[in-house]
Design a protein around this motif. Structure first.
Motif, short mmCIF file in Angstrom:
data_model
loop_
_atom_site.label_atom_id
_atom_site.label_comp_id
_atom_site.label_asym_id
_atom_site.label_seq_id
_atom_site.Cartn_x
_atom_site.Cartn_y
_atom_site.Cartn_z
N PHE A 1 -2.89 9.99 -9.45
CA PHE A 1 -3.02 10.26 -7.73
C PHE A 1 -3.45 9.03 -7.04
O PHE A 1 -4.18 8.31 -7.39
N VAL A 2 -2.59 8.82 -5.82
CA VAL A 2 -2.99 7.87 -5.04
C VAL A 2 -3.08 8.42 -3.50
O VAL A 2 -2.64 9.33 -3.24
N GLU A 3 -4.07 7.85 -2.84
CA GLU A 3 -4.32 8.00 -1.48
C GLU A 3 -3.47 7.24 -0.41
O GLU A 3 -3.47 6.12 -0.92
N ARG A 4 -3.18 7.64 0.50
CA ARG A 4 -2.46 6.96 1.55
C ARG A 4 -3.22 5.60 1.98
O ARG A 4 -4.54 5.90 2.00
N GLY A 5 -2.45 4.51 1.73
CA GLY A 5 -3.33 3.31 2.32
C GLY A 5 -3.79 2.40 0.95
O GLY A 5 -4.15 1.44 1.02
N GLN A 6 -3.97 3.32 -0.22
CA GLN A 6 -4.65 2.60 -1.43
C GLN A 6 -3.29 1.53 -1.81
O GLN A 6 -2.15 1.96 -2.05
N PRO A 7 -3.69 0.45 -2.63
CA PRO A 7 -2.88 -0.52 -2.98
C PRO A 7 -2.13 -0.22 -4.11
O PRO A 7 -2.64 0.50 -5.06
N LEU A 8 -0.79 -0.19 -4.15
CA LEU A 8 0.14 0.13 -5.55
C LEU A 8 0.30 -1.14 -6.26
O LEU A 8 0.13 -0.74 -7.39
N PHE A 9 0.57 -2.01 -5.78
CA PHE A 9 0.53 -3.37 -6.38
C PHE A 9 0.28 -4.48 -5.46
O PHE A 9 0.45 -4.44 -4.29
N THR A 10 0.02 -5.80 -6.27
CA THR A 10 -0.20 -6.92 -5.37
C THR A 10 0.76 -7.97 -5.89
O THR A 10 1.27 -8.23 -6.88
N HIS B 1 0.72 -1.10 0.21
CA HIS B 1 0.04 -0.28 -0.06
C HIS B 1 0.89 1.34 0.01
O HIS B 1 2.07 1.39 0.46
N ALA B 2 0.28 2.55 -0.41
CA ALA B 2 0.76 3.59 -0.43
C ALA B 2 1.03 4.04 0.97
O ALA B 2 0.16 3.92 1.85
N LEU B 3 2.40 4.67 1.39
CA LEU B 3 2.57 5.02 2.61
C LEU B 3 2.22 6.45 3.01
O LEU B 3 2.04 7.36 3.91
N ARG B 4 1.86 7.19 1.81
CA ARG B 4 1.40 8.64 1.64
C ARG B 4 0.51 8.79 0.54
O ARG B 4 0.62 8.10 -0.48
N SER B 5 -0.31 9.89 0.63
CA SER B 5 -0.90 10.46 -0.57
C SER B 5 -0.12 11.22 -1.58
O SER B 5 0.72 11.93 -0.70
N GLY B 6 -0.57 11.20 -2.81
CA GLY B 6 0.29 12.06 -3.59
C GLY B 6 0.27 11.45 -4.96
O GLY B 6 -0.43 10.69 -5.37
N SER B 7 1.14 12.11 -5.94
CA SER B 7 1.16 11.55 -7.42
C SER B 7 2.21 10.81 -7.42
O SER B 7 3.33 10.70 -7.22
N VAL B 8 1.98 9.61 -8.48
CA VAL B 8 3.05 8.42 -8.85
C VAL B 8 3.90 9.28 -9.77
O VAL B 8 3.53 9.59 -10.80
N LEU B 9 5.26 9.51 -9.25
CA LEU B 9 6.23 10.38 -10.04
C LEU B 9 6.80 9.20 -11.21
O LEU B 9 6.92 9.54 -12.06
N HIS C 1 7.16 5.37 -6.63
CA HIS C 1 7.59 6.58 -6.11
C HIS C 1 6.48 7.69 -6.31
O HIS C 1 6.02 8.15 -7.09
N VAL C 2 5.97 7.71 -4.92
CA VAL C 2 4.89 8.79 -4.75
C VAL C 2 5.37 10.09 -4.08
O VAL C 2 5.84 9.88 -2.96
N LEU C 3 4.92 11.03 -4.78
CA LEU C 3 5.43 12.34 -4.54
C LEU C 3 4.42 13.02 -3.77
O LEU C 3 3.30 13.30 -4.30
N GLU C 4 4.53 13.54 -2.31
CA GLU C 4 3.55 14.14 -1.74
C GLU C 4 3.44 15.38 -2.23
O GLU C 4 3.95 16.17 -2.60
N ASP C 5 2.10 15.75 -2.60
CA ASP C 5 1.54 17.08 -3.00
C ASP C 5 1.92 18.16 -2.16
O ASP C 5 1.84 18.32 -1.20
N ALA C 6 2.60 19.13 -2.86
CA ALA C 6 2.89 20.34 -1.87
C ALA C 6 1.84 20.99 -1.56
O ALA C 6 0.81 21.13 -1.92
#
Lengths: 511, 511
Positions: free
Chosen positions: A473-482, A432-440, A506-511
């Motif tokens: 864009f991904v939310e924190r806790g959203q699955p990135l891959f299985t 899962h995503a550790l933070r919300s943001g854009s997949v860089l 690589h998820v970049l936290e939105d500023a």
């Protein structure tokens, strides 16, 4: 102190009993002899000596390892898996190890080291000795290095290609066009071949495709196809499939189209030397041997792809085109986007699932895989005259959309031995995503490593199912891959590694 | 199908029990892991993977062979002899195999493949990684090939020499001259060193000589000297011998003067590539590391010698001179006759017998060995200022004739651990002339092979005693040479081979 002469008849031949030691040396034939072995002493063999073994009508040259341990007796000759297979040995067979004749063609390797131009005859002599297994791994490495970089000119590249073709089997398809495609330096998940072949065959062009298994990647096209149908076909079987359906997707390694290339590649891989001439000869020798007349080259260009710039792509494309033409091939090169992995699955079964979704026009079909496949299929159709210039993409799209491609694929699978369901992993777990943001960015290299830790391609069901793409864009806790794995242990190890490589996606936290 | 996460602590580290398999791979560290081994799977190791092992303060990188046989358990890690020795392992030690860090210096090897000039920093980085055992044999072969021929310029040769010196031990002799000599490409029986050192030391010059063991020949100087006195001395012991006697003749391999060269040589030998730059770096790195100030190069020139023409000798001599000078050595090169073997014995004990005969001024002393030794000793004496220009030969001859050289040699042997009698072979048999006539030629290569079949240098007493020289007249049935062996079996095999090679001593029937 004078000893009476011993009659020669009591001395020769010196036979040893063959024993399969079950040691995988990655294809290098290795012979294990005990240090107290009489033949070892009398012949003056020592560790790393090259030793010739003959059995029936087969002869191999192996590298000697001298054993002082107790797992081998002095009257036994142990063989590595490669030596055992090449010699066609049976437990208990007897052999007389002897010194091989000197390898005359090494003189040509030395000449190349000195920068001299090699003739066709010289290159043919080298490739014949390589194919016969007379070169040790060190000697292979010397040849590969001497020809690496830009040290083979175009004429030598043509000679090398011809020599490789002559050293293997060759398929003759008789009259008419034989379409082929090749992707230079794969992207993960880039299984366009399995979509292109049925589209092209459905349009009446012949496209017998031989593909490779994974060497360092989590899946090769042959591995992926194998989850859907048998791929270990011999030439006669391939011919029957193509006569019936117009196409096939089989494993090229079973056909020995370019055995010299198979040998050189296993040395080139760990050396990781770029070599234009050898790359071109490797690709084209297999196309000529496969009997192709028209070859489309898919050349992904991108910073993490094999070809990194448009200039390098132009150069390589020109060389491929000119050498191919000299050898009687019609060549076309298409540069494609080499930035991101293609499709969502990584690993044989997951990639097969993506291919099936495209062929069956499912809503879940990865758009990038479909688009790349249609683009390339359109090029092949125009190249082979099945579509007018500029009309290939439309024809390919129509054939895919109306189900003809899917029906043709089912026919091909049936002819190859029967369509089957790809296996599904018993153990799956999401990361899962550790933070919300854009997949860089998505790191292809790390993804491939995680998929391999999960068991791909050995376990066909294993691999990675990607849920996000760069820019999303991904939310924190959203699955990135299985992660998919056949065993809990492999799943755990892959997870452990994935956890230590948080920037794989690589998820970049939105500023 | 979701699996609960496994705690990381239960997964790492993955320890395997070390086992010495007693497999001599000729110095390549090889690791054997069972295909059912958990670490193998989890780390994604496969045959030919490079794997890092750490034990105490030692770390090695080994090449993986995957075993499916039953001589290794899944929780064991088998080691080749080289790996066992380098790791300093004990039966039952536990290790955690892991992936080694990528080898950054391979980028320099690739640059050299492309013909680029390498800086001192680049070459140093390569040699440090080579010395640390990070290069696989394939990678070593690539480096050796990329630098072979004339591909290292003089500056790179200096850099390579410096890097090799920096990677090993270095002996500091303080103030004053340190004389040395080196023979480029040996002739059989050319044991001049053991005569020169005592002559030079008897004249008050310091001459601590490190010599090599046989690599492909029936005897090296260290093997021959070892039949008379211990040669496995460490630096402190060498220092004591030289302080007491002014000279020594010891085995250089025990001192690690140029460990990188020791590693490169084992790859260069089977490749048999000529390489000026590497030859010069190999010779001079050991001289600089040994603390020599004055180096005399004995360069035998002849059709079957390493240096085949006066032009090649001039070229190599110039490069040796210039590189040596850059490194602070005073260099002198002497071209000598490289046509025929020197002395009568071939094999450690038989060559030692010739040396002793020369030192003791016996009537049986081979004149050619005495003359070569005096010529070269005279050069060293003039070079070191112990004799006026043109007066070296006379001084050397006097010191040999009046017994000072023999007394000095006895002192040196005593200081090295005690003079001893060379062993005598229990089994001897003569090979006779099949016809009367003149000895046209003697085949050095075949003689060396026969001596090795008889057991040299492993059996110090084994070898060949030559009874004739080129140009001599022989009667049918007259003995040409006598074979010496430690066992009847080895004697028989050597005889068998000698009988099949009748032209080893080529007797031309007089017309």
């Amino acid at each position: 102190m004078q000893t009476p002469p011993t009659p020669l008849s009591s001395l020769t031949p010196h036979k040893l009993r063959l024993r399969r030691l079950g040691i995988d040396t990655y294809q290098e034939p290795v012979l294990y002899m005990h240090r107290d072995c009489r033949v070892c002493h009398s012949e003056g063999f020592e560790a790393q000596s090259r030793v010739e073994l003959a059995l029936g009508d087969r002869t191999i040259v192996a590298t000697l390892n001298v054993v002082s341990g107790d797992f081998l007796a002095p009257d036994e000759a142990g063989l590595s898996e490669a030596a055992w297979r090449l010699l066609g040995a049976q437990e208990g067979d007897m052999v007389s190890p002897r010194h091989p004749a000197p390898i005359e063609s090494l003189g040509h390797v030395r000449a190349k080291v000195y920068g001299r131009h090699l003739t066709q005859a010289a290159i043919t002599a080298v490739i014949e000795d390589v194919t016969a297994g007379r070169y040790s791994d060190l000697q292979l490495a010397a040849f590969v290095t001497a020809c690496a970089g830009d040290r083979l000119d175009q004429e030598e590249t043509v000679s090398l290609t011809r020599a490789m073709v002559a050293a293997g089997e060759r398929i003759d398809w008789g009259e008419g066009l034989v379409m082929d495609k090749h992707c230079v330096g794969g992207l993960p998940g880039n299984r366009t071949t399995m979509v292109i072949v049925p589209i092209v065959a459905a349009c009446g062009l012949r496209m017998p495709k031989t593909s490779s298994r994974a060497i360092t990647s989590p899946a090769g096209t042959a591995d992926t196809m194998e989850t859907l149908a048998p791929v270990d076909l011999d030439v006669a079987q391939i011919r029957r499939v193509v006569e019936r359906t117009g196409g096939c997707v089989v494993w090229g390694g079973a056909v020995r189209l370019s055995p010299a290339d198979d040998i050189l590649i296993r040395v080139e891989r760990p050396l990781d030397l770029d070599s234009q001439g050898q790359l071109v000869a490797s690709i084209l020798s297999k196309k000529v041997a496969a009997g192709s007349t028209h070859v489309l080259i898919d050349m992904p260009v991108g910073p993490t792809a094999k070809v990194r710039s448009a200039e390098a792509a132009d150069l390589l494309g020109r060389l491929l085109g000119q050498v191919g033409q000299t050898l009687g091939l019609r060549m076309r090169v298409v540069q494609t986007d080499g930035l991101a992995p293609v499709g969502r699955g990584i690993g044989p079964a997951l990639e097969a699932r993506d291919v099936l979704a495209v062929l069956r026009n499912l809503a879940t079909a990865p758009a990038d895989l479909a688009q790349r496949s249609l683009l390339l299929a359109g090029e092949v159709l125009e190249f082979g005259g099945a579509a007018p210039a500029g009309g290939g993409l439309a024809l390919a799209s129509a054939v895919l959309a109306d189900g003809r491609a899917w029906r043709k694929f089912q026919d091909i699978c049936a002819a190859q031995g029967g369509l089957r369901e790809p296996p599904v992993a018993a153990h799956q777990q999401a990361v899962h995503a550790l933070r919300s943001g854009s997949v860089l960015a998505i790191d292809n290299r790390r993804l491939a490593r995680i998929a391999k830790l999960a068991g791909a391609p050995g376990a066909a069901c294993a691999g990675i199912d990607l849920h996000v793409r760069p820019g999303e864009f991904v939310e924190r806790g959203q699955p990135l891959f299985t992660l998919h794995a056949a065993t809990p242990g492999e799943l755990a190890y892959a997870l452990e590694y994935a956890a230590s490589q948080a920037e794989t996606v690589h998820v970049l936290e939105d500023a």
